[in-house]
Design a protein around this motif. Structure first.
Motif, PDB file in Angstrom:
ATOM      1  N   ASN A  20      43.785  79.743  45.128  1.00 27.80           N
ATOM      2  CA  ASN A  20      43.036  79.465  46.430  1.00 27.80           C
ATOM      3  C   ASN A  20      41.607  79.676  46.349  1.00 27.80           C
ATOM      4  OD1 ASN A  20      42.018  79.242  49.083  1.00 27.80           O
ATOM      5  ND2 ASN A  20      43.297  81.299  49.959  1.00 27.80           N
ATOM      6  N   PRO A  21      40.601  78.440  45.875  1.00 25.93           N
ATOM      7  CA  PRO A  21      39.524  78.314  45.480  1.00 25.93           C
ATOM      8  C   PRO A  21      38.440  78.743  46.737  1.00 25.93           C
ATOM      9  CG  PRO A  21      40.368  76.262  45.921  1.00 25.93           C
ATOM     10  CD  PRO A  21      41.339  77.088  45.749  1.00 25.93           C
ATOM     11  N   ASN A  22      39.070  78.978  47.873  1.00 27.57           N
ATOM     12  CA  ASN A  22      38.461  79.592  48.930  1.00 27.57           C
ATOM     13  C   ASN A  22      37.796  81.041  48.914  1.00 27.57           C
ATOM     14  OD1 ASN A  22      38.172  77.044  50.394  1.00 27.57           O
ATOM     15  ND2 ASN A  22      40.102  77.545  51.413  1.00 27.57           N
ATOM     16  N   VAL A  23      38.644  81.881  47.948  1.00 27.02           N
ATOM     17  CA  VAL A  23      38.315  83.174  47.682  1.00 27.02           C
ATOM     18  C   VAL A  23      37.005  83.389  47.094  1.00 27.02           C
ATOM     19  CG1 VAL A  23      39.032  85.046  46.422  1.00 27.02           C
ATOM     20  CG2 VAL A  23      40.765  83.481  47.394  1.00 27.02           C
ATOM     21  N   ILE A  24      36.417  82.178  46.400  1.00 28.90           N
ATOM     22  CA  ILE A  24      35.180  82.360  45.660  1.00 28.90           C
ATOM     23  C   ILE A  24      34.262  82.320  46.696  1.00 28.90           C
ATOM     24  CG2 ILE A  24      33.723  80.984  44.147  1.00 28.90           C
ATOM     25  CD1 ILE A  24      35.924  80.358  42.473  1.00 28.90           C
ATOM     26  N   LYS A  25      34.344  81.466  47.829  1.00 26.56           N
ATOM     27  CA  LYS A  25      33.478  81.233  48.842  1.00 26.56           C
ATOM     28  C   LYS A  25      33.581  82.464  49.776  1.00 26.56           C
ATOM     29  CE  LYS A  25      32.917  78.304  52.863  1.00 26.56           C
ATOM     30  NZ  LYS A  25      33.538  77.073  53.910  1.00 26.56           N
ATOM     31  N   ALA A  26      34.331  83.103  49.936  1.00 26.32           N
ATOM     32  CA  ALA A  26      34.577  84.421  50.805  1.00 26.32           C
ATOM     33  C   ALA A  26      33.929  85.322  50.000  1.00 26.32           C
ATOM     34  CB  ALA A  26      35.916  84.789  50.967  1.00 26.32           C
ATOM     35  N   ALA A  27      34.087  85.369  48.578  1.00 26.29           N
ATOM     36  CA  ALA A  27      33.298  86.765  47.830  1.00 26.29           C
ATOM     37  C   ALA A  27      31.748  86.366  47.941  1.00 26.29           C
ATOM     38  CB  ALA A  27      33.724  86.513  46.457  1.00 26.29           C
ATOM     39  N   ARG A  28      31.331  85.219  47.781  1.00 26.39           N
ATOM     40  CA  ARG A  28      29.952  84.763  47.883  1.00 26.39           C
ATOM     41  C   ARG A  28      29.380  85.417  49.311  1.00 26.39           C
ATOM     42  NH1 ARG A  28      30.620  79.487  46.329  1.00 26.39           N
ATOM     43  NH2 ARG A  28      29.762  78.844  48.153  1.00 26.39           N
ATOM     44  N   LYS A  29      30.091  85.021  50.452  1.00 24.08           N
ATOM     45  CA  LYS A  29      29.641  85.521  51.666  1.00 24.08           C
ATOM     46  C   LYS A  29      29.753  86.896  51.885  1.00 24.08           C
ATOM     47  CE  LYS A  29      30.661  81.320  54.201  1.00 24.08           C
ATOM     48  NZ  LYS A  29      31.179  80.963  55.395  1.00 24.08           N
ATOM     49  N   THR A  30      30.683  87.594  51.256  1.00 24.59           N
ATOM     50  CA  THR A  30      30.636  89.237  51.140  1.00 24.59           C
ATOM     51  C   THR A  30      29.521  89.542  50.573  1.00 24.59           C
ATOM     52  OG1 THR A  30      33.189  89.286  51.326  1.00 24.59           O
ATOM     53  CG2 THR A  30      32.107  91.032  50.749  1.00 24.59           C
ATOM     54  N   ILE A  31      29.059  89.151  49.473  1.00 26.89           N
ATOM     55  CA  ILE A  31      28.031  89.461  48.502  1.00 26.89           C
ATOM     56  C   ILE A  31      26.532  89.355  49.307  1.00 26.89           C
ATOM     57  CG2 ILE A  31      26.483  89.000  46.428  1.00 26.89           C
ATOM     58  CD1 ILE A  31      29.188  88.281  45.155  1.00 26.89           C
ATOM     59  N   ALA A  32      26.669  88.218  50.018  1.00 28.54           N
ATOM     60  CA  ALA A  32      25.423  88.114  50.705  1.00 28.54           C
ATOM     61  C   ALA A  32      25.062  88.987  52.015  1.00 28.54           C
ATOM     62  CB  ALA A  32      25.340  86.598  51.325  1.00 28.54           C
ATOM     63  N   ARG A  33      26.356  89.407  52.530  1.00 31.71           N
ATOM     64  CA  ARG A  33      26.331  90.508  53.570  1.00 31.71           C
ATOM     65  C   ARG A  33      25.844  91.518  53.264  1.00 31.71           C
ATOM     66  NH1 ARG A  33      31.409  87.947  55.175  1.00 31.71           N
ATOM     67  NH2 ARG A  33      31.226  86.523  56.835  1.00 31.71           N
ATOM     68  N   LEU A  34      26.259  91.947  51.973  1.00 30.09           N
ATOM     69  CA  LEU A  34      25.840  93.335  51.376  1.00 30.09           C
ATOM     70  C   LEU A  34      24.587  93.403  50.895  1.00 30.09           C
ATOM     71  CD1 LEU A  34      29.065  93.947  49.132  1.00 30.09           C
ATOM     72  CD2 LEU A  34      28.385  95.253  50.954  1.00 30.09           C
ATOM     73  N   SER A  35      24.014  92.343  50.291  1.00 31.27           N
ATOM     74  CA  SER A  35      22.889  91.925  49.872  1.00 31.27           C
ATOM     75  C   SER A  35      21.799  92.193  51.139  1.00 31.27           C
ATOM     76  CB  SER A  35      22.396  91.036  49.128  1.00 31.27           C
ATOM     77  OG  SER A  35      23.172  90.886  47.899  1.00 31.27           O
ATOM     78  N   THR A  36      22.251  91.535  52.160  1.00 29.63           N
ATOM     79  CA  THR A  36      21.367  91.382  53.259  1.00 29.63           C
ATOM     80  C   THR A  36      21.177  93.093  53.921  1.00 29.63           C
ATOM     81  OG1 THR A  36      22.163  89.192  53.904  1.00 29.63           O
ATOM     82  CG2 THR A  36      21.059  90.584  55.872  1.00 29.63           C
ATOM     83  N   GLU A  37      22.125  93.805  54.124  1.00 28.23           N
ATOM     84  CA  GLU A  37      22.348  95.156  54.392  1.00 28.23           C
ATOM     85  C   GLU A  37      21.458  95.904  53.737  1.00 28.23           C
ATOM     86  OE1 GLU A  37      22.772  98.124  57.085  1.00 28.23           O
ATOM     87  OE2 GLU A  37      23.326  95.991  57.227  1.00 28.23           O
ATOM     88  N   VAL A  38      21.421  95.718  52.214  1.00 24.84           N
ATOM     89  CA  VAL A  38      20.700  96.721  51.317  1.00 24.84           C
ATOM     90  C   VAL A  38      19.275  96.357  51.414  1.00 24.84           C
ATOM     91  CG1 VAL A  38      19.886  96.924  48.834  1.00 24.84           C
ATOM     92  CG2 VAL A  38      22.662  96.859  49.592  1.00 24.84           C
TER      93      VAL A  38
END
Length: 74
Positions: A39-57
């Motif tokens: 499921n290559p959509n897992v990569i997309k979800a991981a990138r979005k999670t990283i972006a959310r975490l980076s934004t909060e930091v």
């Protein structure tokens, strides 16, 4: 990981989680390059999670900077 869960984390937990997610994304990318992952959509979800975490930091860092600037003015 939802934004509501991210906001509840402490700053130390955020930075640790961000490092873990980045490492997991690198492993996913490598696995996908070697042989296609199921499921290559897992990569997309991981990138979005990283972006959310980076934004909060960065949001917390900016808030800390503005607090210190406000204290310096008083």
């Amino acid at each position: 990981m939802k934004n509501s869960e991210i906001v509840e984390l402490s700053t130390e937990d955020l930075t640790a989680r961000l490092a873990e997610e980045k490492a997991a994304l690198n492993k996913l990318k490598f696995a996908h390059a070697v042989s296609a992952i199921e499921n290559p959509n897992v990569i997309k979800a991981a990138r979005k999670t990283i972006a959310r975490l980076s934004t909060e930091v960065s949001k917390r860092q900016n808030a800390a900077k503005s607090e210190t600037a406000a204290e310096a003015q008083n």
